[in-house]
Design an enzyme around this catalytic site. Structure first.
Site, PDB file in Angstrom:
ATOM      1  N   LYS A 161       0.840  -1.201   0.000  1.00  0.00           N
ATOM      2  CA  LYS A 161       0.000   0.000   0.000  1.00  0.00           C
ATOM      3  C   LYS A 161       0.875   1.251   0.000  1.00  0.00           C
ATOM      4  O   LYS A 161       2.062   1.192   0.366  1.00  0.00           O
ATOM      5  CB  LYS A 161      -0.927   0.007   1.229  1.00  0.00           C
ATOM      6  N   GLU A 253      -0.463  -5.772  12.533  1.00  0.00           N
ATOM      7  CA  GLU A 253      -0.253  -4.327  12.642  1.00  0.00           C
ATOM      8  C   GLU A 253       0.085  -3.929  14.069  1.00  0.00           C
ATOM      9  O   GLU A 253       0.922  -3.064  14.300  1.00  0.00           O
ATOM     10  CB  GLU A 253      -1.536  -3.589  12.225  1.00  0.00           C
ATOM     11  N   ASP A 264      -3.313   0.571   7.340  1.00  0.00           N
ATOM     12  CA  ASP A 264      -2.475  -0.308   6.506  1.00  0.00           C
ATOM     13  C   ASP A 264      -3.160  -1.640   6.233  1.00  0.00           C
ATOM     14  O   ASP A 264      -3.284  -2.074   5.085  1.00  0.00           O
ATOM     15  CB  ASP A 264      -1.130  -0.582   7.204  1.00  0.00           C
TER      16      ASP A 264
HETATM   17  C1  MEV Z   1       2.653   5.580  10.480  1.00  0.00           C
HETATM   18  C2  MEV Z   1       1.261   5.013  10.205  1.00  0.00           C
HETATM   19  O1  MEV Z   1       0.357   6.116  10.120  1.00  0.00           O
HETATM   20  C3  MEV Z   1       1.208   4.316   8.866  1.00  0.00           C
HETATM   21  C4  MEV Z   1       2.327   3.379   8.604  1.00  0.00           C
HETATM   22  O2  MEV Z   1       2.205   2.784   7.344  1.00  0.00           O
HETATM   23  C5  MEV Z   1       0.895   4.108  11.335  1.00  0.00           C
HETATM   24  C6  MEV Z   1      -0.578   3.763  11.367  1.00  0.00           C
HETATM   25  O3  MEV Z   1      -1.415   4.443  10.780  1.00  0.00           O
HETATM   26  O4  MEV Z   1      -0.905   2.741  12.008  1.00  0.00           O
END
Ligand code: MEV
Length: 427
Positions: A161, A253, A264
């Site tokens: 993603k 996650e 994500d």
């Molecule tokens: C850094 C963040 O915003 C995205 C990581 O891909 C963490 C999250 O949303 O869980």
């Protein structure tokens, strides 16, 4: 003069004889009931299509049909072994003529070591159960099924993603926009057919990375049960993956991010381009071509530490950080609106706007303390070619030049289409 006991005995004997006579007549009358039920069943991969086209309900009776599908096989000990896979009670004539598409209701488990590589039949049985009289039973046997000789395999893939706007701030309730890309991670799961081979271990081999992890299956099940009972959203919001696929992804996650927003795993599980805010998901229909150049700076990162670093900064400077999060929220909402807009704006204008918003978002990420000097190098390289605005949409030689230069700085580049399918499982 007959005694009271003698008279009572005569009356009882007479009543029982009459009752027996009526039962015999009722049973005999079954021979005049001409029952010719028929049924069809088709097995399509994991689907069963069933059509029972007969049902006979007496005007005041409560006949019903009990139907079940069983896998049947022979062993040296027993000529008939049955594993029930599906059943249903059909209570009304109106419900007796139907087509259904179902997966099996009960698990097809080999209780011993009898099924590996063996043939079995799938048999549809149906029993007509009248209020009185003979129960009528019939069946259709479908032969020619065989379970695999080797362990069963399940293949799955999930897309990577990208977040177009809103990372980190999304953890604090801001809106973010993310999309699935057409780069996938593939997993093959081998399930041992024999229960004694399943020694309660799940082993994950990441062959590309030469890594191997092993977990206890019962502990994983406990974790999944716990997570499902705590999850507010129980069904798939975008409809492409059963919610059971979402749960392990959200567990992963938690391990990687500590306190994840859920964006994500949601976008990877369900695909598409989404707007995400505090667990609320809106699918975006893009009205502009979107291709991305993704650069891997190869700088290792610890997402958990970065996420908690932002939270700590928010505790130290609540007002300032709230303004940052609010600004990110506005940026993400604007990006979402541009992607979807059907207004007569040229693609170049849309790209210019998205570019500007992304630049602003990058500045805010820096103020959250999550950027890195290598990202500045990427920005400088793309700016040098005055191509930043093109990187979302354009392809061809110009992008190749940028890729060449970025790769000469030691970065790894990918071009990707966005907004594709989510996770898929193939049995
Ligand atoms: C850094 C963040 O915003 C995205 C990581 O891909 C963490 C999250 O949303 O869980």
């Amino acid at each position: 003069m007959h005694s009271f006991g003698y008279r009572a005995n005569a009356l009882l004997t007479f009543a029982v004889t009459i009752l027996a006579f009526i039962c015999a007549i009722a049973s005999f009358s079954d021979n005049f009931s001409n029952q010719t039920p028929s049924a069809q069943i088709q097995i399509l991969s994991s689907l069963v299509i069933l059509n029972i086209n007969w049902f006979q309900k007496q005007p005041h009776g409560n006949d019903e049909v009990f139907a079940f599908v069983a896998a049947e096989y022979e062993t040296s000990k027993n000529s008939l072994n049955q594993v029930s896979l599906w059943d249903a009670i059909i209570p009304e004539k109106e419900e007796a003529n139907f087509w259904i598409q179902i997966s099996n209701k009960y698990r097809f488990i080999d209780q011993g070591h009898n099924l590996r590589g063996k043939d079995f039949n799938l048999t549809l049985h149906w029993h007509v159960m009248p209020k009185t009289g003979k129960m009528f039973a019939d069946k259709i046997v479908m032969s020619g099924y065989r379970l695999p000789n080797a362990n069963m395999e399940v293949k799955a893939r999930a897309p990577g993603k990208i977040i177009l706007a809103g990372e980190h701030a999304v953890v604090h309730g801001s809106t973010a926009v993310a999309a699935a890309i057409d780069l996938y991670t593939y997993v093959t799961l081998r399930l041992p057919l024999h229960s004694d081979e399943n020694n309660d271990r799940l082993t994950l081999q990441l062959k590309d990375l030469s890594l191997e992890f092993t977990w206890s299956v019962s502990r994983l099940k406990e974790g999944i049960a716990y997570d499902s009972s705590n999850r507010q959203r129980s069904s798939s919001p975008l409809g492409s993956l059963p919610s059971s696929g979402y749960t392990p992804a959200s567990l992963g996650e938690k391990i990687i991010h500590g306190k994840p927003s859920g964006i994500d795993n949601t976008v990877s599980a369900y695909g598409n381009i989404i707007k995400f805010c505090s667990g609320e998901i809106t699918r975006l229909k893009s009205n502009m071509p979107l291709r991305m150049l993704i650069t891997n700076t190869k700088v290792g990162r610890n997402t958990k530490a970065l996420v908690s670093g932002v939270s700590e900064r928010a505790v130290r400077h609540p007002e300032a950080m709230n303004s940052v999060f609010n600004a990110v929220d506005s940026i993400s909402k604007e990006v979402a609106a541009i992607i979807q807009t059907k207004d007569d704006i040229s693609v170049t204008e849309k790209e210019e706007s998205v570019k500007e918003l992304m630049e602003m978002n990058q500045g805010l990420l820096e103020s959250m303390g999550v950027s890195h000097s290598s990202i500045d190098t990427v920005i400088q390289t793309t700016l040098k070619h005055k191509l930043t605005s093109k990187l979302t949409g354009a392809g061809g030689t110009v992008v190749e030049k940028v890729v060449e230069e970025l790769e000469s700085s030691g970065f790894q580049c990918f071009t990707a289409s966005i907004g594709g399918k989510g996770a898929e499982i193939c049995f």
